[in-house]
Write a protein that holds these residues in place. Structure first.
Motif, PDB file in Angstrom:
ATOM      1  N   ASP A 283      63.055   7.757 -50.282  1.00  0.00           N
ATOM      2  CA  ASP A 283      63.475   6.964 -51.443  1.00  0.00           C
ATOM      3  C   ASP A 283      63.804   5.531 -51.031  1.00  0.00           C
ATOM      4  O   ASP A 283      63.432   4.574 -51.725  1.00  0.00           O
TER       5      ASP A 283
ATOM      6  N   LYS B 252      59.687  -1.047 -50.738  1.00  0.00           N
ATOM      7  CA  LYS B 252      58.318  -1.434 -51.101  1.00  0.00           C
ATOM      8  C   LYS B 252      58.277  -2.035 -52.500  1.00  0.00           C
ATOM      9  O   LYS B 252      57.585  -3.018 -52.751  1.00  0.00           O
ATOM     10  N   GLN B 253      59.018  -1.419 -53.440  1.00  0.00           N
ATOM     11  CA  GLN B 253      59.049  -1.930 -54.808  1.00  0.00           C
ATOM     12  C   GLN B 253      59.621  -3.344 -54.866  1.00  0.00           C
ATOM     13  O   GLN B 253      59.216  -4.153 -55.706  1.00  0.00           O
ATOM     14  N   LEU B 254      60.558  -3.627 -53.961  1.00  0.00           N
ATOM     15  CA  LEU B 254      61.138  -4.980 -53.903  1.00  0.00           C
ATOM     16  C   LEU B 254      60.170  -5.992 -53.302  1.00  0.00           C
ATOM     17  O   LEU B 254      60.389  -7.195 -53.410  1.00  0.00           O
TER      18      LEU B 254
ATOM     19  N   TYR C 112      71.797  -0.702 -54.390  1.00  0.00           N
ATOM     20  CA  TYR C 112      71.022   0.527 -54.204  1.00  0.00           C
ATOM     21  C   TYR C 112      71.877   1.708 -54.624  1.00  0.00           C
ATOM     22  O   TYR C 112      72.899   1.994 -54.009  1.00  0.00           O
TER      23      TYR C 112
ATOM     24  N   LYS D 264      60.601   3.727 -50.455  1.00  0.00           N
ATOM     25  CA  LYS D 264      59.946   3.426 -51.727  1.00  0.00           C
ATOM     26  C   LYS D 264      60.597   2.221 -52.404  1.00  0.00           C
ATOM     27  O   LYS D 264      59.909   1.313 -52.911  1.00  0.00           O
ATOM     28  N   LYS D 265      61.935   2.195 -52.397  1.00  0.00           N
ATOM     29  CA  LYS D 265      62.648   1.087 -53.056  1.00  0.00           C
ATOM     30  C   LYS D 265      62.364  -0.242 -52.362  1.00  0.00           C
ATOM     31  O   LYS D 265      62.194  -1.279 -53.016  1.00  0.00           O
TER      32      LYS D 265
END
Length: 560
Positions: free
Chosen positions: A61, A67-69, A107, A64-65
């Protein structure tokens, strides 16, 4: 879970650090970070530390976060049971961009604190006892290395810690270890579900072969404990603990006589060469590693990891030619090697592959498991104890009461060994594996054995499970889960829990401690996160696939 020293810069990974190294507030001596002065890439130069992370968070997770940023990282290091993490970057530009993106980021409700992090201390200096706050584990290893024990005892203590026990004593010891784990698991289940449970334990099934059972071994090239040059064998301990000396496997009970003969001749060969052995500390040298795979059909494969060093292309070609001649014409021909693969790598952390060439035979060997044959490539996963694997797979078939009305979901199927060996006893097998190369191997192995009632899907379980459950809603549907040692992501368990047509599930754990989170999630009460009736552990059995070591496979049968 192994922690690699450094990965190629094209890879993005999450590392779990089992032995956290706490860096001091003062800068270590320059030689303790001497690797930074070498002309090579290391992401330790470009690093951020994230603090005030939630107490419980998933590695996947977090990845993933980030990468999203838009954070362009190389890897993430997460110490066990910590609320901080290290993020490594390819260069200064990516690190500073990451710093801007992460500053002020929240987060899961926590405002994350981000700062520049110092490079880690070189592994070879971490293990040296400091004057204060000595690491007991490292100190114990150092004391053993400095003791008067013979080298033959030290190498067995490292490679086969139970070597000095009779096999009956080994099985008793493992039974005790498993029972202690199960009692702890029962207590954790009680804490999460307020339900008292007892998991029946059927004991430890012995390995049919006790000595020389390994069909694959990886041998390091290095300096011996008494400073002998170009020794081929096992390290006296983990390199991550600062141990780089290598000892002969000639006394190790888990290595076959044919492998020992290969190691001796390979050592004789590289000692005849002017090219040096490869040092993991300096990243200089050529001969790094020898991987040996053998099969019950008398196939014997060698894969050599060779770092180019300062050698020219012509000099490397000469090394290949002489190696091939040695094992086919000269002294090494006594080993009866059938396959040789020569990999040339760069002299850098990560050992980037430049060239792979088959010098002899095919790119795979053929192994026999029951009455089936499997193509096994050098790096493919295949149980290290073939005859022990037959015991494990027979246990699965018998425990789950498989018949010709059963449809089996083989989850994390790898190259298809479990599903293929069970296919003739069931109506249909569907293997699910997210690694596409493994799925291609599985398909070839099914064709090799004329298995037609099996299908392999290259995808994540959560992407396909509901479609499969609906497709076979009127069938007896059972699941077999054989994950990596650290288990699977909780989303996989949540997906299996929600697929209520799956009434029976078999879980194979090669490291039960690391898989505890999966086992708890299978049994925890129904909730918004776990929508489906809980599974109950009906029985458990261990199989000793690794005599002379503390390791084993644990099979737990779940039902609901």
């Amino acid at each position: 879970m192994e922690v690699e020293a450094e990965t190629p810069v094209t890879d993005e990974i999450v590392e779990l650090i089992t032995d956290e190294v706490v860096e001091s507030s003062t800068e270590p001596k320059s030689e303790e970070k001497g690797y930074l002065a070498r002309d090579e890439y290391t992401s330790e130069r470009f690093k951020l530390e994230l603090n005030n992370l939630p107490k419980y968070f998933g590695f996947g997770d977090l990845k993933k976060k980030l990468k999203q940023l838009g954070v362009s990282f190389v890897k993430i290091k997460v110490p066990q049971q910590a609320t901080h993490a290290y993020v490594n970057f390819r260069n200064e530009e990516d690190r500073e961009k990451g710093m801007k993106l992460l500053t002020g980021w929240s987060y899961r409700g926590n405002k994350v604190e981000v700062s520049h992090a110092k490079p880690a201390t070189d592994i070879m200096f971490r293990a040296k006892p400091a004057k204060k706050n000595d690491n007991r584990r490292d100190q114990k290893i150092d004391n053993e290395m400095e003791s008067d024990l013979p080298d033959e005892v030290k190498i067995q203590n490292s490679a086969t810690p139970l070597w000095n026990l009779t096999y009956e004593e080994q099985l008793t010891k493992k039974a005790t270890i498993v029972q202690e784990f199960l009692r702890g698991l029962e207590q954790k289940i009680k804490e999460t579900s307020s339900k008292t449970v007892t998991i029946p334990f059927e004991g430890v099934k012995p390995s049919p072969i006790i000595d020389g059972y390994r069909n694959k071994c990886e041998f390091s090239c290095g300096k011996g404990n008494n400073s002998e040059d170009k020794v081929v064998g096992f390290r006296y301990g983990q390199y991550s603990s600062g141990i780089d000396r290598v000892g002969s496997p000639s006394v190790c009970k888990n290595v076959s006589d044919s492998m020992k003969l290969v190691v001796q001749h390979f050592q004789d060969f590289i000692r005849s060469r002017s090219s040096p052995w490869y040092s993991a500390e300096t990243h200089l040298g050529c001969w790094r590693q020898l991987t040996v795979r053998e099969s019950r059909l008398n196939h014997l494969l060698l894969m050599i990891a060779f770092c180019q060093g300062q050698l020219t292309s012509e000099e490397i070609e000469q090394e290949k030619k002489d190696l091939l001649n040695y094992f086919t014409i000269n002294n090494g021909s006594i080993c009866k090697v059938t396959n040789i693969i020569f990999n040339v790598e760069k002299n850098k952390a990560g050992n980037e592959l430049i060239q792979s060439e088959i010098l002899l035979g095919d790119s795979y060997i053929v192994e026999k498991l029951f009455d089936f044959q499997f193509h096994v490539s050098p790096k493919a996963f295949f149980q290290a104890n073939t005859q022990g694997a037959e015991v494990l797979y027979s246990l699965i078939k018998d425990s789950m009461k498989l018949d010709n009305e059963t449809v089996v979901l083989d989850i994390c199927c790898g190259t298809g060994t479990i599903g293929i060996t069970l296919a003739n006893n069931v109506k249909q097998v569907i293997g699910i594996e997210m690694i596409k190369d493994a799925v291609e191997d599985a398909k070839r192995n099914a064709q090799l054995n004329n298995i037609n009632n099996i299908e392999f899907i290259a995808d994540k379980i959560e992407n396909v499970i509901h479609k499969l459950v609906n497709k076979y809603e009127n069938q007896r549907l059972v699941a077999i889960l054989d994950p990596p040692r650290a288990g699977v992501h909780r989303k996989v368990i949540q997906t299996l829990r929600s697929a209520e047509n799956i009434k029976v599930l078999g879980y194979i754990a090669c490291n039960p401690q690391l898989a505890t989170h999966n086992l708890l999630d299978l049994t925890r009460p129904r909730s918004r996160a776990y929508q489906g009736e809980a599974f109950e552990a009906i029985t458990s059995t261990a199989v000793d696939l690794f005599p002379h070591t503390p390791h084993y496979e644990l099979f737990i049968l779940f039902q609901r």
